[in-house]
Design a protein around this motif. Sequence first.
Motif, PDB file in Angstrom:
ATOM      1  N   ALA A 129       0.829  -1.207   0.000  1.00 12.01           N
ATOM      2  CA  ALA A 129       0.000   0.000   0.000  1.00 12.01           C
ATOM      3  C   ALA A 129       0.859   1.250   0.000  1.00 12.01           C
ATOM      4  O   ALA A 129       1.939   1.271   0.590  1.00 12.01           O
ATOM      5  CB  ALA A 129      -0.928   0.015   1.223  1.00 12.01           C
ATOM      6  N   ILE A 130       0.369   2.274  -0.682  1.00 10.63           N
ATOM      7  CA  ILE A 130       1.013   3.583  -0.643  1.00 10.63           C
ATOM      8  C   ILE A 130      -0.073   4.655  -0.690  1.00 10.63           C
ATOM      9  O   ILE A 130      -1.072   4.524  -1.407  1.00 10.63           O
ATOM     10  CB  ILE A 130       2.007   3.789  -1.812  1.00 10.63           C
ATOM     11  CG1 ILE A 130       2.709   5.153  -1.686  1.00 10.63           C
ATOM     12  CG2 ILE A 130       1.325   3.659  -3.154  1.00 10.63           C
ATOM     13  CD1 ILE A 130       3.894   5.335  -2.627  1.00 10.63           C
ATOM     14  N   LEU A 131       0.106   5.693   0.091  1.00 13.78           N
ATOM     15  CA  LEU A 131      -0.777   6.861   0.070  1.00 13.78           C
ATOM     16  C   LEU A 131       0.086   8.110   0.044  1.00 13.78           C
ATOM     17  O   LEU A 131       0.925   8.307   0.921  1.00 13.78           O
ATOM     18  CB  LEU A 131      -1.688   6.894   1.296  1.00 13.78           C
ATOM     19  CG  LEU A 131      -2.549   8.160   1.447  1.00 13.78           C
ATOM     20  CD1 LEU A 131      -3.571   8.251   0.321  1.00 13.78           C
ATOM     21  CD2 LEU A 131      -3.241   8.193   2.801  1.00 13.78           C
ATOM     22  N   TYR A 132      -0.085   8.931  -0.986  1.00  8.74           N
ATOM     23  CA  TYR A 132       0.616  10.204  -1.049  1.00  8.74           C
ATOM     24  C   TYR A 132      -0.116  11.234  -0.190  1.00  8.74           C
ATOM     25  O   TYR A 132      -1.338  11.172  -0.024  1.00  8.74           O
ATOM     26  CB  TYR A 132       0.708  10.685  -2.493  1.00  8.74           C
ATOM     27  CG  TYR A 132       1.692   9.897  -3.321  1.00  8.74           C
ATOM     28  CD1 TYR A 132       3.032  10.232  -3.346  1.00  8.74           C
ATOM     29  CD2 TYR A 132       1.264   8.791  -4.050  1.00  8.74           C
ATOM     30  CE1 TYR A 132       3.941   9.499  -4.102  1.00  8.74           C
ATOM     31  CE2 TYR A 132       2.155   8.050  -4.800  1.00  8.74           C
ATOM     32  CZ  TYR A 132       3.494   8.404  -4.825  1.00  8.74           C
ATOM     33  OH  TYR A 132       4.392   7.666  -5.552  1.00  8.74           O
ATOM     34  N   PHE A 133       0.642  12.173   0.341  1.00  7.62           N
ATOM     35  CA  PHE A 133       0.062  13.182   1.207  1.00  7.62           C
ATOM     36  C   PHE A 133      -0.813  14.133   0.388  1.00  7.62           C
ATOM     37  O   PHE A 133      -0.310  14.839  -0.504  1.00  7.62           O
ATOM     38  CB  PHE A 133       1.156  13.968   1.925  1.00  7.62           C
ATOM     39  CG  PHE A 133       0.622  15.055   2.816  1.00  7.62           C
ATOM     40  CD1 PHE A 133      -0.135  14.744   3.936  1.00  7.62           C
ATOM     41  CD2 PHE A 133       0.871  16.394   2.543  1.00  7.62           C
ATOM     42  CE1 PHE A 133      -0.641  15.736   4.753  1.00  7.62           C
ATOM     43  CE2 PHE A 133       0.387  17.395   3.359  1.00  7.62           C
ATOM     44  CZ  PHE A 133      -0.380  17.062   4.472  1.00  7.62           C
ATOM     45  N   PRO A 134      -2.131  14.205   0.651  1.00  6.50           N
ATOM     46  CA  PRO A 134      -3.024  15.091  -0.102  1.00  6.50           C
ATOM     47  C   PRO A 134      -2.935  16.527   0.422  1.00  6.50           C
ATOM     48  O   PRO A 134      -3.802  17.002   1.152  1.00  6.50           O
ATOM     49  CB  PRO A 134      -4.403  14.476   0.151  1.00  6.50           C
ATOM     50  CG  PRO A 134      -4.289  13.851   1.505  1.00  6.50           C
ATOM     51  CD  PRO A 134      -2.859  13.399   1.644  1.00  6.50           C
ATOM     52  N   LYS A 135      -1.896  17.237   0.036  1.00  9.23           N
ATOM     53  CA  LYS A 135      -1.556  18.506   0.674  1.00  9.23           C
ATOM     54  C   LYS A 135      -2.670  19.549   0.570  1.00  9.23           C
ATOM     55  O   LYS A 135      -3.043  20.178   1.565  1.00  9.23           O
ATOM     56  CB  LYS A 135      -0.270  19.080   0.083  1.00  9.23           C
ATOM     57  CG  LYS A 135       0.225  20.310   0.849  1.00  9.23           C
ATOM     58  CD  LYS A 135       1.579  20.771   0.382  1.00  9.23           C
ATOM     59  CE  LYS A 135       2.055  21.954   1.206  1.00  9.23           C
ATOM     60  NZ  LYS A 135       2.618  21.573   2.503  1.00  9.23           N
ATOM     61  N   ASP A 136      -3.217  19.741  -0.623  1.00 10.99           N
ATOM     62  CA  ASP A 136      -4.256  20.768  -0.756  1.00 10.99           C
ATOM     63  C   ASP A 136      -5.521  20.398   0.002  1.00 10.99           C
ATOM     64  O   ASP A 136      -6.228  21.280   0.520  1.00 10.99           O
ATOM     65  CB  ASP A 136      -4.570  21.017  -2.232  1.00 10.99           C
ATOM     66  CG  ASP A 136      -3.676  22.107  -2.816  1.00 10.99           C
ATOM     67  OD1 ASP A 136      -2.667  22.445  -2.168  1.00 10.99           O
ATOM     68  OD2 ASP A 136      -3.973  22.622  -3.910  1.00 10.99           O
ATOM     69  N   TYR A 137      -5.828  19.119   0.081  1.00 12.68           N
ATOM     70  CA  TYR A 137      -6.970  18.680   0.886  1.00 12.68           C
ATOM     71  C   TYR A 137      -6.729  19.023   2.358  1.00 12.68           C
ATOM     72  O   TYR A 137      -7.634  19.514   3.056  1.00 12.68           O
ATOM     73  CB  TYR A 137      -7.192  17.179   0.744  1.00 12.68           C
ATOM     74  CG  TYR A 137      -7.682  16.714  -0.598  1.00 12.68           C
ATOM     75  CD1 TYR A 137      -9.005  16.338  -0.787  1.00 12.68           C
ATOM     76  CD2 TYR A 137      -6.824  16.627  -1.691  1.00 12.68           C
ATOM     77  CE1 TYR A 137      -9.461  15.876  -2.023  1.00 12.68           C
ATOM     78  CE2 TYR A 137      -7.259  16.185  -2.922  1.00 12.68           C
ATOM     79  CZ  TYR A 137      -8.578  15.803  -3.077  1.00 12.68           C
ATOM     80  OH  TYR A 137      -9.020  15.362  -4.306  1.00 12.68           O
ATOM     81  N   ALA A 138      -5.501  18.739   2.827  1.00 13.16           N
ATOM     82  CA  ALA A 138      -5.168  19.008   4.224  1.00 13.16           C
ATOM     83  C   ALA A 138      -5.207  20.504   4.521  1.00 13.16           C
ATOM     84  O   ALA A 138      -5.702  20.931   5.575  1.00 13.16           O
ATOM     85  CB  ALA A 138      -3.792  18.422   4.553  1.00 13.16           C
ATOM     86  N   LYS A 139      -4.703  21.324   3.607  1.00  5.16           N
ATOM     87  CA  LYS A 139      -4.715  22.771   3.825  1.00  5.16           C
ATOM     88  C   LYS A 139      -6.134  23.317   3.827  1.00  5.16           C
ATOM     89  O   LYS A 139      -6.472  24.220   4.594  1.00  5.16           O
ATOM     90  CB  LYS A 139      -3.872  23.471   2.754  1.00  5.16           C
ATOM     91  CG  LYS A 139      -2.379  23.213   2.882  1.00  5.16           C
ATOM     92  CD  LYS A 139      -1.587  23.964   1.843  1.00  5.16           C
ATOM     93  CE  LYS A 139      -1.588  25.452   2.111  1.00  5.16           C
ATOM     94  NZ  LYS A 139      -0.696  26.187   1.192  1.00  5.16           N
ATOM     95  N   LEU A 140      -6.985  22.750   2.968  1.00  2.00           N
ATOM     96  CA  LEU A 140      -8.378  23.187   2.927  1.00  2.00           C
ATOM     97  C   LEU A 140      -9.086  22.852   4.240  1.00  2.00           C
ATOM     98  O   LEU A 140      -9.816  23.682   4.796  1.00  2.00           O
ATOM     99  CB  LEU A 140      -9.103  22.521   1.758  1.00  2.00           C
ATOM    100  CG  LEU A 140     -10.597  22.830   1.615  1.00  2.00           C
ATOM    101  CD1 LEU A 140     -10.820  24.329   1.439  1.00  2.00           C
ATOM    102  CD2 LEU A 140     -11.199  22.057   0.451  1.00  2.00           C
ATOM    103  N   VAL A 141      -8.840  21.667   4.749  1.00  2.00           N
ATOM    104  CA  VAL A 141      -9.449  21.275   6.028  1.00  2.00           C
ATOM    105  C   VAL A 141      -8.907  22.139   7.160  1.00  2.00           C
ATOM    106  O   VAL A 141      -9.644  22.578   8.048  1.00  2.00           O
ATOM    107  CB  VAL A 141      -9.197  19.776   6.310  1.00  2.00           C
ATOM    108  CG1 VAL A 141      -9.619  19.404   7.727  1.00  2.00           C
ATOM    109  CG2 VAL A 141      -9.937  18.917   5.294  1.00  2.00           C
ATOM    110  N   TYR A 142      -7.584  22.402   7.116  1.00  2.42           N
ATOM    111  CA  TYR A 142      -6.947  23.131   8.214  1.00  2.42           C
ATOM    112  C   TYR A 142      -7.288  24.620   8.187  1.00  2.42           C
ATOM    113  O   TYR A 142      -7.576  25.223   9.222  1.00  2.42           O
ATOM    114  CB  TYR A 142      -5.435  22.937   8.150  1.00  2.42           C
ATOM    115  CG  TYR A 142      -4.719  23.467   9.374  1.00  2.42           C
ATOM    116  CD1 TYR A 142      -4.646  22.714  10.539  1.00  2.42           C
ATOM    117  CD2 TYR A 142      -4.128  24.732   9.358  1.00  2.42           C
ATOM    118  CE1 TYR A 142      -4.004  23.201  11.670  1.00  2.42           C
ATOM    119  CE2 TYR A 142      -3.493  25.227  10.477  1.00  2.42           C
ATOM    120  CZ  TYR A 142      -3.433  24.451  11.637  1.00  2.42           C
ATOM    121  OH  TYR A 142      -2.801  24.936  12.761  1.00  2.42           O
ATOM    122  N   GLU A 143      -7.280  25.241   7.009  1.00  8.41           N
ATOM    123  CA  GLU A 143      -7.471  26.686   6.909  1.00  8.41           C
ATOM    124  C   GLU A 143      -8.916  27.075   6.630  1.00  8.41           C
ATOM    125  O   GLU A 143      -9.329  28.199   6.942  1.00  8.41           O
ATOM    126  CB  GLU A 143      -6.593  27.252   5.779  1.00  8.41           C
ATOM    127  CG  GLU A 143      -5.103  27.074   5.988  1.00  8.41           C
ATOM    128  CD  GLU A 143      -4.302  27.601   4.810  1.00  8.41           C
ATOM    129  OE1 GLU A 143      -4.930  28.020   3.805  1.00  8.41           O
ATOM    130  OE2 GLU A 143      -3.064  27.590   4.869  1.00  8.41           O
TER     131      GLU A 143
END
Length: 467
Positions: A129-143
């Motif tokens: 298994a591999i999962l890349y970090f969904p950066k824009d998703y994380a920033k949207l949730v965080y900000e």
Amino acid sequence: MKKCAWFVFLLMAVSYAQNKQILYGFTEIPQSLLQNPGGKTHNDWYFGIPLLSHIHANGGSSGVTVYDLFAVDGKDFNTKLEEVVYRLRPTDFFTFNQQLEILSGGFAFGPSYDKNEYISFGLYQEVDAILYFPKDYAKLVYEGNQNNINRPFRLDHLNGTSELISVLHIGYNKVVNDKFTYGIRGKVYSSITNVNSVSNTGTFITVNGDNNAYDHIFDLDLSLKTSGLVNLTMDSDFEMKDITKQLLFGSNLGLGIDLGFSYNIDKHWYLDGSLLDFGFIRHRKHVENYELKGNYVFEGINPIFPEVGSGQTADEYWTAIEEEFSNLFTLDTTRTKYTTWRPIKLNSSLNYAFGKKVSKECDCTFDDSGYLNRVGIQLYAINRPKLPQVALTTYYYRRLLNGLSVKAAYTLDSYSFTNIGLGMSAQLGGVNFYIMADNFLNFKNIYNAQSLSLQLGINYIFTNDED
């Protein structure tokens, strides 16, 4: 709306590390032929102890550790989480790989004076298994989006795949002459479960609206392909035996091939290499795919929040939003067959052997005993959905006693520049036991390790090497 929620859950749930640099070239261990079918062999025959001959687990993260988030250091957790979200890149990833050898064996054949051919075979189970970090998703949730008006969030940052398979294989190894050995291995893959979402594109952007404060614009092309999952989660009659039936010649099959060689440049130097898992799996049964495509504009619900005495409760307000989203987005569910390609792996090493065993009786060397020491450099690469991952290893091998060998390795890879690993192979009579692990420098605090790997196994070996 429930289907949309299920789709998002599956996208986020998929969370590939397979480098076995210590096992590679460790010729006393029969399983090294799985890393290079053209490697050298030192036994007449062997069989692996069922379910114990090879146990492997490896997990890692390229940009963050558990310690980064949960260390008791007086720093606020939200501050640490913010640092991680902004430090990680869309190419950072989380991986997990596990292998369990169910059965294995091998035997040499050819003229009695020179058995220069070898057959090896087996069956193993693997999770990858591999999962890349969904950066824009994380920033949207965080900000949130209120402070990001007119800023497009990229949806292709969501990228991951996971699978559970079994592999039936048979390999052929041929010593052509004193210099050259080659090998080939055929594989039949049987996929038990597969989940992958690797072709996502699109954007999400919030702009000032005309009919409401904001317009939310979605340009979506998201997909999730699954096989063997719908019967696990939806079939009330499903039993564990249904998984075991798919371990061998299940409904979703594929073919693959491994190639390898060893070449002695002179009596000290030799070169070897292998290309592994050049193959595919065709997913035909228990397939369920989800697609979310199109351009959508969501203007929100008026009022933005119900005024006091308006007659609309907060619960009714959020229910209205839920219904609006359900009407806005159309999630297509299909059962279209699909093909996945195995992650191709490349190994290559240049090695130098030295140090003959000296007889105390005559102060001379045993010409036929082989060298006691080896040093070398190994290159490893694996194809991944976004970018190939590469590792470079230097190692030192030492045969301490008859039947006892050790290997130390230093590896530079996507996880760290301080990966020191150790491995040992011990043989007592016909019983061979081996164990190897990575990242010894982090054993004092494994929570601060970006990757950890462990391999061990037990075989019964009848060897033709009596030195």
